[in-house]
Every structure is written in C-alpha cells, then in structure tokens.
Design a protein around this motif. Structure first.
Motif, mmCIF file in Angstrom:
data_model
loop_
_atom_site.group_PDB
_atom_site.id
_atom_site.type_symbol
_atom_site.label_atom_id
_atom_site.label_comp_id
_atom_site.label_asym_id
_atom_site.label_seq_id
_atom_site.Cartn_x
_atom_site.Cartn_y
_atom_site.Cartn_z
ATOM 1 N N ILE A 69 93.811 121.037 27.173
ATOM 2 C CA ILE A 69 94.587 119.790 27.986
ATOM 3 C C ILE A 69 94.285 118.588 28.365
ATOM 4 C CG2 ILE A 69 95.807 122.163 29.461
ATOM 5 C CD1 ILE A 69 93.924 121.651 31.304
ATOM 6 N N ARG A 70 94.836 117.366 28.873
ATOM 7 C CA ARG A 70 94.072 115.929 29.137
ATOM 8 C C ARG A 70 94.189 115.347 30.556
ATOM 9 N NH1 ARG A 70 94.611 112.739 23.700
ATOM 10 N NH2 ARG A 70 94.314 114.974 23.160
ATOM 11 N N SER A 71 93.398 114.517 31.095
ATOM 12 C CA SER A 71 94.028 114.120 32.322
ATOM 13 C C SER A 71 93.762 112.568 32.470
ATOM 14 C CB SER A 71 93.368 114.485 33.815
ATOM 15 O OG SER A 71 93.813 113.862 34.825
ATOM 16 N N ASP A 72 94.142 111.914 32.675
ATOM 17 C CA ASP A 72 93.957 110.204 32.465
ATOM 18 C C ASP A 72 93.205 110.063 33.653
ATOM 19 O OD1 ASP A 72 95.273 109.309 30.749
ATOM 20 O OD2 ASP A 72 97.469 108.892 31.417
ATOM 21 N N ILE A 73 91.774 108.968 33.151
ATOM 22 C CA ILE A 73 91.081 108.001 34.411
ATOM 23 C C ILE A 73 91.505 107.446 34.959
ATOM 24 C CG2 ILE A 73 89.288 107.989 34.849
ATOM 25 C CD1 ILE A 73 87.330 109.696 33.251
ATOM 26 N N LYS A 74 92.050 106.962 35.827
ATOM 27 C CA LYS A 74 92.836 106.100 36.690
ATOM 28 C C LYS A 74 91.423 104.708 37.543
ATOM 29 C CE LYS A 74 97.354 106.877 36.579
ATOM 30 N NZ LYS A 74 99.157 107.134 37.257
ATOM 31 N N VAL A 75 91.208 104.010 37.299
ATOM 32 C CA VAL A 75 90.513 102.592 37.642
ATOM 33 C C VAL A 75 91.601 101.645 38.704
ATOM 34 C CG1 VAL A 75 88.506 101.566 37.756
ATOM 35 C CG2 VAL A 75 89.010 103.548 36.212
ATOM 36 N N PHE A 76 91.134 101.568 39.667
ATOM 37 C CA PHE A 76 92.121 100.812 40.532
ATOM 38 C C PHE A 76 93.806 100.716 39.718
ATOM 39 C CE2 PHE A 76 88.176 98.419 40.767
ATOM 40 C CZ PHE A 76 87.790 98.538 42.295
ATOM 41 N N ASN A 77 93.987 101.628 39.258
ATOM 42 C CA ASN A 77 95.916 101.767 39.256
ATOM 43 C C ASN A 77 96.199 101.934 37.550
ATOM 44 O OD1 ASN A 77 95.910 103.512 41.908
ATOM 45 N ND2 ASN A 77 96.957 100.558 42.665
ATOM 46 N N LYS A 78 94.646 101.627 37.054
ATOM 47 C CA LYS A 78 95.446 101.033 35.510
ATOM 48 C C LYS A 78 94.095 102.137 34.993
ATOM 49 C CE LYS A 78 95.981 95.981 35.992
ATOM 50 N NZ LYS A 78 95.009 94.813 35.737
ATOM 51 N N VAL A 79 94.954 102.708 33.507
ATOM 52 C CA VAL A 79 94.254 104.031 32.990
ATOM 53 C C VAL A 79 93.212 102.981 32.854
ATOM 54 C CG1 VAL A 79 94.324 105.730 31.111
ATOM 55 C CG2 VAL A 79 96.430 105.064 32.844
ATOM 56 N N ASP A 80 91.988 103.363 32.808
ATOM 57 C CA ASP A 80 90.930 103.216 31.963
ATOM 58 C C ASP A 80 90.669 104.634 31.505
ATOM 59 O OD1 ASP A 80 89.318 101.389 31.728
ATOM 60 O OD2 ASP A 80 87.383 102.030 32.923
ATOM 61 N N GLY A 81 90.337 105.748 30.867
ATOM 62 C CA GLY A 81 90.088 106.774 30.372
ATOM 63 C C GLY A 81 90.853 107.490 30.650
#
Length: 362
Positions: free
Chosen positions: A77-89
């Motif tokens: 399972i995975r979860s996106d890391i968003k930085v200032f509303n943009k997926v960055d990892g």
C-alpha cells in the motif's frame, strides 16, 4: 488473545508510531533530514500487523530511504507525499508477494500511512520556506556588503586619481628632459605602472557606479556578435565550442554600449578561462515577460560553495597571482546594477558555472 485484544494491540502500535514519527519531525534538523527519514522508516516497521516481514520505502524530493529488504515486486500500500499541493514523493509499505495480498493490510494502517505522509509533506514545506528565507537573508546581507564596499571603493578611487595623475604627468615631463636610454627605460616603467593603476581605479569606479553613462536604446545581438569576434582567438586557442542562440534578433535594451560590451566580454572571457580544452560554452539570450535574460554556462570547475557569496566582491579572485585583479565580476555587478538589472550565479550540472543576467525591457 481475543479479537478485541488483538485490535487494541494494533491500535496501540499505530498510535505509538504516529507519536514517534511526530516527535522525529518536530525535532528534525533541516540539514540532516535523511537521518530523520531513516528513523521514520524504522518506526514504520514496528507499527504494522506483521512487523517482522514489513518493508518500507520513503521517497520525497532528493531523499530516498528504504529498509534493507524492500523490493519493488512486493504487495504494498502506498500514499503520496504532497508539497504545496504537488505530489513530490511517496511512502510504500510492502509484504512479500508470495505469502500476502493487499487484503492483509488493515484499513487503519492505510489511514496511518496517509497521516504520516501528510506530516512529512508539511515538514518538506517548512524546509522549503526555511531555505528560501536563508537564501533571501544571504542575498540581503551580500547586497548590503556590496553597497558598503561600493561607497568605500568610490572614496578610494577618487583619492587615488589625483596622485596617479601627478605621477604620470611628472614622469612624462622627466622623460622629455633625460637622454640616457636606461633612465628613459625606468621612466617608461613608472608610466606603465601608473597607467595600469589608473585602469584599476577606473574599474573601481565602475564597481561603485561612479563612471558617467551614455544610456540609449541598444540592439543586443550586434553587441554580442562584436564581443564574440574579439574573443575568437581565445576560443580557437582552447578549441572551445561556443553556441549562441537568440530568441529574437531585434531584442533592444536601454544601455551604455561600452559598458554592456564590457559586461559581456568579462563574463564570456571568464567562461573561456575556466573552461577545459575542447569544452562547451552555451550563450542563450531570451525575451521574457518583463526582462531580457542572458544566460552563460560553461563546463569549468565552477565556484566552491564557500566562495559563492564572495564572487562579486572587489579583489576576490580564484585565479593565480598575476592573472587577475579580482575586479572583473565586481565591475560587471556594478554595471548591471546601474542598468537596474540583476546577475546571479548557480552551479552547472554535472560541472561548471552558470551566470544569469536579467535586464529590464524597454
């Protein structure tokens, strides 16, 4: 163990993990985030139902951390890391695919994963804000330092002008009165050194923006082509390939032609000096919304990180003694500043230097 006890045990593990990760994030050093991410990954293993075979990958921005046994073919399972509303990892938690399925992950584990991804995204946002503030503060400090240096330099230049003129004038008078060749030779040395010193004073006055300017609309392409013709022998000597590109042949600036020529000559000559034999220099001139941008990149050794804040200061040079006065880039900075423009440095990839100049459009 009853089902209720098992569920309670899992909730305790998840809450403990969330608490530990939050503590790691709160105490993180922005300069050592990889250490923090390694600790977070270690916490993850203990939070999952089958902790002995749990493997974790955490990837965000420039950071890429994973447990030793993580494989790309694991059920996960995975979860996106968003930085200032943009997926960055993303964070990926996996089990061995030969024994487990996605259904073996608990719903609460996915919720925990999302919460920690959100916390890491917030951490990366704070880091970017911190880095931006540090860069802005350094820029302000450098601007203040250059302003003070400019005032001091202007005073020194004015004070030196008069005695240099006297030395040169009296040496010329003496030269007319002496007959011996050796005396004339000595006087010529005095005059040559006085002229050299006067040129340094002129450069100091350029840095301090004390030289008079003749500002008028200047077509940029002919100026740059003229500079490239002057530098052609140097380019041939080192077998350097210089590629120049213009987004628009009719780009025009309000500038002093002589000073603009000096800026381009100094920057390209520096790129030639530091470039290796058979190296490449890229000269790109483009028209943006509010500025005309000149970008010069080379493949030389670049500027050491500890020297980046000093490169526009007068008398700072990395060239050997006798090969540079350390005034070239300070003069360039002074001229560009007087034209209401800006100049910045960044390292090239994989090596070299990039100087970017923005001049306001007419």
């Amino acid at each position: 163990m009853t089902i209720a006890e098992a569920k309670l045990k899992e909730r305790v593990k998840e809450l403990t993990c969330l608490y530990e990760v939050t503590s790691i994030i709160v105490n993180s050093d922005y300069d050592q985030l990889e250490t923090s991410f390694k600790a977070i990954v270690h916490c993850f293993k203990k939070a999952w139902q089958f902790e002995d075979i749990t493997e974790v990958l955490l990837s965000v921005g420039e950071y890429h951390v994973k447990t030793e046994g993580f494989r790309s073919d694991m059920v996960n399972i995975r979860s996106d890391i968003k930085v200032f509303n943009k997926v960055d990892g993303q964070i990926v938690v996996g089990y061995p695919s030969e024994k487990y399925a996605v259904s073996d992950f608990l719903k609460e584990e996915k919720t925990l994963l999302d919460n920690i991804s959100l916390a890491i995204g917030n951490l990366m946002e704070r880091k970017q804000i911190h880095d931006s503030e540090v860069a802005t503060r350094r820029q302000m400090e450098r601007t203040d330092r250059l302003h003070i240096l400019g005032e001091i330099t202007a005073g020194i230049a004015h004070e030196l002008n008069t005695p240099l003129a006297n030395i040169l004038g009296f040496a010329e008078l003496l030269k007319e009165k002496v007959n011996k060749e050796e005396n004339v030779r000595d006087l010529n040395k005095i005059m040559d050194n006085a002229i050299f010193s006067r040129e340094i004073v002129k450069k100091l006055m350029f840095f301090a923006c004390e030289m008079p300017q003749e500002m008028k609309p200047v077509l940029l392409k002919p100026v740059i082509e003229s500079v490239l013709k002057l530098l052609a022998p140097s380019l041939r000597e080192k077998k350097i390939n210089l590629a120049a590109s213009f987004s628009n042949d009719s780009m025009t600036l309000r500038a002093d032609t002589v000073q603009l020529t000096q800026v381009m000559f100094n920057l390209i000559m520096n790129a030639v000096y530091y470039s290796p034999t058979n190296g490449n220099i890229d000269l790109n001139i483009s028209e943006k919304e509010k500025v005309i941008r000149i970008r010069i990149s080379d493949e030389g050794k670049g500027v050491a990180v500890e020297n980046e804040d000093k490169i526009f200061e007068p008398f700072f040079t990395t060239k050997p003694i006798g090969e540079g006065s350390g005034l070239g880039l300070s003069v360039v900075h002074g001229i560009i500043n007087s034209h209401k423009g800006s100049i910045s440095y960044e390292s090239n990839t994989p090596k070299g230097a990039i100087f970017t100049i923005d001049f306001p459009k007419l």
